[in-house]
Design a protein around this motif. Structure first.
Motif, PDB file in Angstrom:
ATOM      1  N   LEU A 417       0.830  -1.209   0.000  1.00 18.83           N
ATOM      2  CA  LEU A 417       0.000   0.000   0.000  1.00 18.83           C
ATOM      3  C   LEU A 417       0.863   1.258   0.000  1.00 18.83           C
ATOM      4  N   LEU A 418       1.922   1.224   0.795  1.00 21.24           N
ATOM      5  CA  LEU A 418       2.788   2.407   0.910  1.00 21.24           C
ATOM      6  C   LEU A 418       3.502   2.691  -0.397  1.00 21.24           C
ATOM      7  N   VAL A 419       3.912   1.612  -1.077  1.00 16.87           N
ATOM      8  CA  VAL A 419       4.607   1.791  -2.353  1.00 16.87           C
ATOM      9  C   VAL A 419       3.667   2.440  -3.362  1.00 16.87           C
ATOM     10  N   ARG A 420       2.422   1.950  -3.396  1.00 17.33           N
ATOM     11  CA  ARG A 420       1.476   2.510  -4.367  1.00 17.33           C
ATOM     12  C   ARG A 420       1.194   3.970  -4.061  1.00 17.33           C
ATOM     13  N   THR A 421       1.030   4.277  -2.764  1.00 19.76           N
ATOM     14  CA  THR A 421       0.738   5.664  -2.408  1.00 19.76           C
ATOM     15  C   THR A 421       1.919   6.571  -2.744  1.00 19.76           C
ATOM     16  N   SER A 422       3.125   6.096  -2.425  1.00 27.45           N
ATOM     17  CA  SER A 422       4.295   6.924  -2.714  1.00 27.45           C
ATOM     18  C   SER A 422       4.468   7.097  -4.221  1.00 27.45           C
ATOM     19  N   ALA A 423       4.122   6.057  -4.978  1.00 31.85           N
ATOM     20  CA  ALA A 423       4.227   6.167  -6.429  1.00 31.85           C
ATOM     21  C   ALA A 423       3.324   7.285  -6.938  1.00 31.85           C
ATOM     22  N   ASN A 455      -3.959  17.518  -1.582  1.00 34.30           N
ATOM     23  CA  ASN A 455      -5.297  18.105  -1.498  1.00 34.30           C
ATOM     24  C   ASN A 455      -6.324  16.991  -1.716  1.00 34.30           C
ATOM     25  N   GLN A 456      -7.588  17.374  -1.800  1.00 35.67           N
ATOM     26  CA  GLN A 456      -8.650  16.368  -1.974  1.00 35.67           C
ATOM     27  C   GLN A 456      -8.437  15.545  -3.233  1.00 35.67           C
ATOM     28  N   LEU A 457      -8.054  16.226  -4.305  1.00 32.75           N
ATOM     29  CA  LEU A 457      -7.899  15.531  -5.578  1.00 32.75           C
ATOM     30  C   LEU A 457      -6.892  14.385  -5.449  1.00 32.75           C
ATOM     31  N   GLY A 458      -5.768  14.676  -4.783  1.00 32.15           N
ATOM     32  CA  GLY A 458      -4.748  13.659  -4.613  1.00 32.15           C
ATOM     33  C   GLY A 458      -5.294  12.447  -3.868  1.00 32.15           C
ATOM     34  N   THR A 459      -6.037  12.705  -2.782  1.00 27.34           N
ATOM     35  CA  THR A 459      -6.601  11.596  -2.009  1.00 27.34           C
ATOM     36  C   THR A 459      -7.576  10.796  -2.864  1.00 27.34           C
ATOM     37  N   ILE A 460      -8.415  11.499  -3.617  1.00 26.05           N
ATOM     38  CA  ILE A 460      -9.426  10.789  -4.412  1.00 26.05           C
ATOM     39  C   ILE A 460      -8.747   9.925  -5.472  1.00 26.05           C
ATOM     40  N   ILE A 461      -7.741  10.482  -6.152  1.00 27.29           N
ATOM     41  CA  ILE A 461      -7.070   9.706  -7.201  1.00 27.29           C
ATOM     42  C   ILE A 461      -6.388   8.482  -6.598  1.00 27.29           C
ATOM     43  N   ALA A 462      -5.598   8.701  -5.549  1.00 29.14           N
ATOM     44  CA  ALA A 462      -4.835   7.590  -4.985  1.00 29.14           C
ATOM     45  C   ALA A 462      -5.753   6.525  -4.394  1.00 29.14           C
ATOM     46  N   MET A 463      -6.791   6.947  -3.687  1.00 31.81           N
ATOM     47  CA  MET A 463      -7.658   5.942  -3.055  1.00 31.81           C
ATOM     48  C   MET A 463      -8.516   5.224  -4.070  1.00 31.81           C
ATOM     49  N   THR A 464      -8.934   5.917  -5.124  1.00 27.00           N
ATOM     50  CA  THR A 464      -9.693   5.236  -6.166  1.00 27.00           C
ATOM     51  C   THR A 464      -8.840   4.127  -6.760  1.00 27.00           C
ATOM     52  N   HIS A 465      -7.577   4.440  -7.011  1.00 29.23           N
ATOM     53  CA  HIS A 465      -6.695   3.423  -7.582  1.00 29.23           C
ATOM     54  C   HIS A 465      -6.510   2.249  -6.630  1.00 29.23           C
TER      55      HIS A 465
END
Lengths: 590, 371
Positions: A417-423, A455-465
């Motif tokens: 999970l951390l790798v994907r988020t950092s990516a 920001n919100q956009l970053g959270t939405i993109i990363a969590m959607t993925h």
């Protein structure tokens, strides 16, 4: 095919033990009715002669016990490692025994004080607080209470820390004067003689002699010090001193593993002695150390004896003690259970006049709850939008290609999970891959790079993925069971592509969407690490605050209250979903 | 029925086996630290030498220092302390001491004297901020900036208030996502005298004033929560300047050779050190004390500075600080405590933040959450 809740034709016609039981019961009821004519008399009996009903019930009970015993390891495991910790954590959201346990006398004394009067509580409260905080400081409990009350009133933490040290000064005033009169007042043994039984004092003196003798002869001496016993009649002469001394004796024995014979008493005991001498009469006392006591009594009655006013002494330790808000807070939080944490969790606070909203600039949880709900919904819908075509493709492609595609879906699922988020950080930041490409293509000016992270956009993109596989997999398993012949049949009956999809295919795929949505929504509502890393300030969730209160501020009560609210919200949404869509409509597989 | 019995029996056996192995502790020690370069410096400077002297002792590391207070509290409630020695910041140590979760230490009794015979208590001096806390290092939170992003014709920043000066030094900044340090810097750059910062910060007006100052740069700030964030943001050129721990900046500048420079003005000193959990068994405690005596002596603390640019907490260690173990550069000029760097500093105010953290944090987070 598995369903979340049995809805299919599961109730077969095969007889079950329960059926037999019901039949037996019915039979029995019929038996007990008044019989007309000559029936075949008596209840139905089993082979061993007991009534069938009882024998059946016994057999069933044994069977149930066996079943229970079989699942017992799992049941106990789940109870111990899952249900119990959660229940314990949730219980903390109302639990507040610490105030009552640490300051029992103060809480009692404060009950008579009107906290809306704006006046300081009376001497009785200060006196009770003196004993309570003194004892708490000896047992090292006062700072714990200080950090608890600091959640409610800023500054209490250091107030209690300071007071733990400062309260010694009150008794020092008296101790110094008694000591000037007679050195013995600052020694352990004279006190023990005054307070203890003659037997225990004699036993101690014998022990000292034996020890000295052993030392002279260079022998080992390991006898324990004889136990100290309080004298009963001393409480009649010096009631408060006796009470304080007995607390001291217990403490020295249990906590210090020492003996009152060898430890000078607390300054609290000295203060109590002064009070007893001031208020009482010791002239009739003729027990051990009577001379010493009477001399002290004379000193107390003399006009130059210096006394310390408790309230002033508290004020000297810290002037906050003369602030009514401190006492209000103690009184407000004295009950063993409180709704204070829950009020905090919805941006309210307890005041002497009841619950009130917090100041505008301290409200945060309402905003965070709303944001968590809103963003979880956005993430769920973007997952649906992205996952539906992928799942459709997976279910319609030939097996070999579908398998390859499936691996592509699962591959990120197996990555940390951390790798994907950092990516995503590398991808989205202003000097990141996407911005670089856009600048290179000339779509974006170099000084106008897009802000897509923190920001919100970053959270939405990363969590959607990250949550996408949780949507694709249930959708896929539902879609793969929809027979392609249905759509073909619809088309052959004249439906357009759209109509055959919308009227025939889509309704059959709804259970997959439902299952995926519930999974994604519930997972995202409690998500913590991704919003923490890419969320900046506008993209964080309520769970980030819960984590903060668990690990940094240690306000576990508030964290528990926030968690309870979150759990309740999820349960309500689940219930609403069941009412509107119907949970029977949810399938995790075909 | 037979199956159940077997299951139950095997469960009981597992439990019993776990109980036996947990008691055999005297040769094992679990040390809790931060991981990364810092833990490595501890390993090299005193854990490995200690293990050489005591070959049958084994050390297990747990990289949980960031959540040490919460975990120790949970262990204490469960009545099962599995850690022997815990590395925490001073603020956490005070917290643990307050909660009765850490043991009080008699410095002169259990720690080594300085080589000249000064007692441990005097040697650590003012850095003893809690009865339970044995400091190892002094670190500072300070700013680093991209030296290649300083606008042409402008002097590189030498004043902490450059952070708030967007006209002279345009570009993003990284600040920690908590009020500590940020509020102090904001007030200082808003014209509050250094020794009055906490008097001002105590009041509602003072807190609003600090937030108003931070408001002037809010849209240019990236908020970090892990110490590694700022170095990464600096290396990527995402930000012009950012706050972080000075050791992290040292490794960006010297070890990774990035175009980054230090800004030592108004660095905030803080301490990191050991606490011993309350409630250890006697044999475990004896082992820990033996290790502590060795690991906190003058030479060992000086050795640690070979691996990381944090100042040793003992006064007697300072003259013994030598060169970096791999780079071979003199470490003294990279120490936050070096006179050239420590011209204008601030010491973390433990008591103030113990009292005001909950309150100011609520305001700060609420301020952050509003756009």
């Amino acid at each position: 095919m598995s369903t979340l809740k049995g809805s299919g034709p599961q109730t077969s016609d095969a007889p079950t033990p329960e059926d037999a039981f019901h039949e037996a019961a019915a039979l029995d009821a019929r038996e007990s009715e008044p019989r007309h004519g000559s029936g075949n008399g008596g209840p139905v009996l089993a082979a061993d002669g007991t009534p069938l009903k009882r024998s059946l019930a016994r057999a069933l009970r044994a069977q149930k016990m066996r079943a229970l015993a079989l699942i017992a390891p799992l049941l106990i495991f789940v109870l111990l490692t899952f249900i119990a910790p959660i229940a314990d954590m949730l219980f903390r959201s109302v639990e507040n025994q610490i105030v009552r346990d640490t300051l029992p006398r103060t809480v009692e004394a404060l009950a008579d004080w009107d906290d809306t009067s704006g006046e300081l509580p009376g001497d009785a409260v200060f006196d009770a607080a003196y004993t309570d905080i003194f004892l708490a400081a000896e047992y090292k409990l006062h700072t714990r209470l200080g950090s608890r009350l600091n959640y409610e009133l800023t500054g209490v933490s250091s107030l209690f820390r300071k007071s733990g040290r400062g309260l010694d000064d009150i008794g020092e005033v008296y101790l110094d004067q008694f000591e000037d009169l007679d050195e013995a007042w600052d020694e352990a043994l004279p006190w023990a003689e005054l307070m203890g039984t003659a037997d225990s004092v004699a036993a101690y003196k014998a022990w000292v002699k034996a020890e000295d003798k052993a030392k002279e002869n260079n022998e080992d001496f390991n006898d324990p010090i004889p136990a100290f016993e309080m004298r009963d009649d001393i409480a009649d002469v010096l009631p408060r001193t006796a009470e304080a001394y007995s607390r001291f004796a217990t403490f020295v024995r249990d906590e210090d593993e020492d003996s009152p014979f060898e430890e000078e008493p607390w300054t609290l005991v000295v203060t109590r002695l002064y009070e007893d001498l001031r208020d009482g009469d010791v002239s009739s006392y003729n027990g051990p150390r009577a001379e010493m006591l009477k001399a002290a009594d004379a000193l107390v009655d003399s006009p130059d004896f210096q006394t310390a006013d408790l309230q002033a002494a508290f004020g000297e330790i810290d002037e906050d003690w003369l602030d009514t808000r401190v006492w209000q807070t103690i009184k407000t939080y004295s009950p063993a259970y409180t709704n204070g944490y829950f009020l905090n969790a919805v941006d309210m606070q307890k005041t002497p006049d009841g619950a009130a909203m917090r100041d505008e600039d301290e409200r945060i949880y309402g905003l965070l709850f709303k944001r968590t709900m809103f963003m979880s919904l956005v993430i769920t819908f973007s997952c649906i939008a992205l996952a539906y075509p992928v799942a459709y493709l997976l279910s319609t492609l030939p097996m070999r290609t579908a398998n390859l595609l499936m691996i592509l879906v699962l591959l990120p699922f197996w990555t940390s999970l951390l790798v994907r988020t950092s990516a995503w950080k590398v991808m989205l930041q202003q000097q990141g891959v996407i911005n670089d490409v856009l600048v290179w293509l000339g779509l974006v000016a170099d000084d106008g790079r897009l802000v897509m992270i923190n920001n919100q956009l970053g959270t939405i993109i990363a969590m959607t993925h990250i949550l996408l596989p949780f949507m694709i997999l249930p959708m896929y398993s539902v879609m793969s069971t929809i027979p392609p012949t249905y759509v073909r049949a619809a088309k052959s009956l004249g439906a357009t592509n759209w109509t055959s999809f919308w009227r025939v295919y889509f309704p059959q795929s709804v259970p997959g969407i439902g299952a995926g949505s519930i999974l994604v929504f519930i997972l995202s509502i409690g998500y913590y690490i991704t919003p923490e890393i890419v969320g900046g300030t506008t993209g964080t969730f309520i769970s980030n605050r819960i984590a903060y209160h668990i690990s940094s501020s240690l306000n576990w009560g508030l964290a528990a209250a926030l968690g309870t609210i979150l759990l309740a919200v999820v349960l309500i949404l689940y219930w609403a979903y069941d009412r509107i869509v119907g949970i029977d409509n949810v399938k995790l597989g075909g | 029925m037979k199956l159940t019995k077997t299951l139950l029996a095997s469960t009981a056996l597992t439990v019993a086996a776990a109980g036996v192995s947990a008691q055999d502790m005297s040769q094992d020690m679990t040390i809790v630290s931060w991981g990364g370069a810092y833990q490595n410096s501890q390993l090299k400077a005193y854990v490995e030498p200690y293990l050489e002297m005591h070959p049958d002792v084994s050390v297990a590391w747990d990289e949980s220092s960031a959540e040490a207070v919460a975990k120790l509290r949970a262990m204490n409630e469960a009545g099962n302390i599995t850690w022997d020695l815990v590395d925490v910041t001073a603020a956490s140590a005070i917290r643990l001491c307050d909660e009765g979760l850490a043991m009080e230490i008699d410095f002169d009794d259990v720690l080594a004297e300085a080589p000249d015979g000064t007692g441990a208590e005097d040697d650590f001096g003012d850095l003893i901020v809690s009865d339970c806390f044995i400091p190892q290092i002094v670190y500072s939170t300070t700013f680093g900036y991209r030296s290649d992003m300083v606008p042409e014709g402008v002097e590189p920043p030498s004043d902490v208030c450059a952070v708030f000066d967007l006209e002279t030094y345009p570009g993003k900044r990284a600040l920690e996502k908590r009020p500590l340090n940020n509020m102090e810097w904001a007030l200082y750059c808003d014209g509050v005298a250094k020794d009055e910062i906490y008097d001002v910060l105590e009041t509602d007006e003072g807190q609003d004033r600090a937030l108003a100052k931070l408001d002037t740069i809010k849209d240019q700030v990236v908020w970090w929560s892990a110490g590694a964030d700022t170095p990464q943001l600096l290396a990527d050129g995402e930000i012009f300047m950012g706050s972080t721990y000075n050791g992290r900046l040292f490794s960006v500048i010297e070890e990774q050779d990035q175009p980054v420079a230090m800004l030592w003005d108004m660095q905030v000193f803080d301490l990191d050190g050991w606490i011993v959990p309350e409630g250890l068994s006697d044999d475990a405690l004896a082992r820990v004390m033996d290790f502590l005596y060795f690991a906190t002596d003058t030479q060992r603390l000086a050795d640690q500075a070979k691996y990381i640019s944090y100042g040793p907490a003992r006064e007697s260690s300072a003259p013994m600080v030598s060169q970096h173990a791999e780079l071979g550069i003199d470490m003294a000029p990279h120490m936050p405590t070096d006179p050239a760097n420590a011209g204008n500093t601030l010491l973390y105010n433990y008591e103030f933040w113990a009292d005001y953290r909950d309150d100011i944090d609520a305001k700060f987070q609420s301020w952050l959450a509003q756009n």
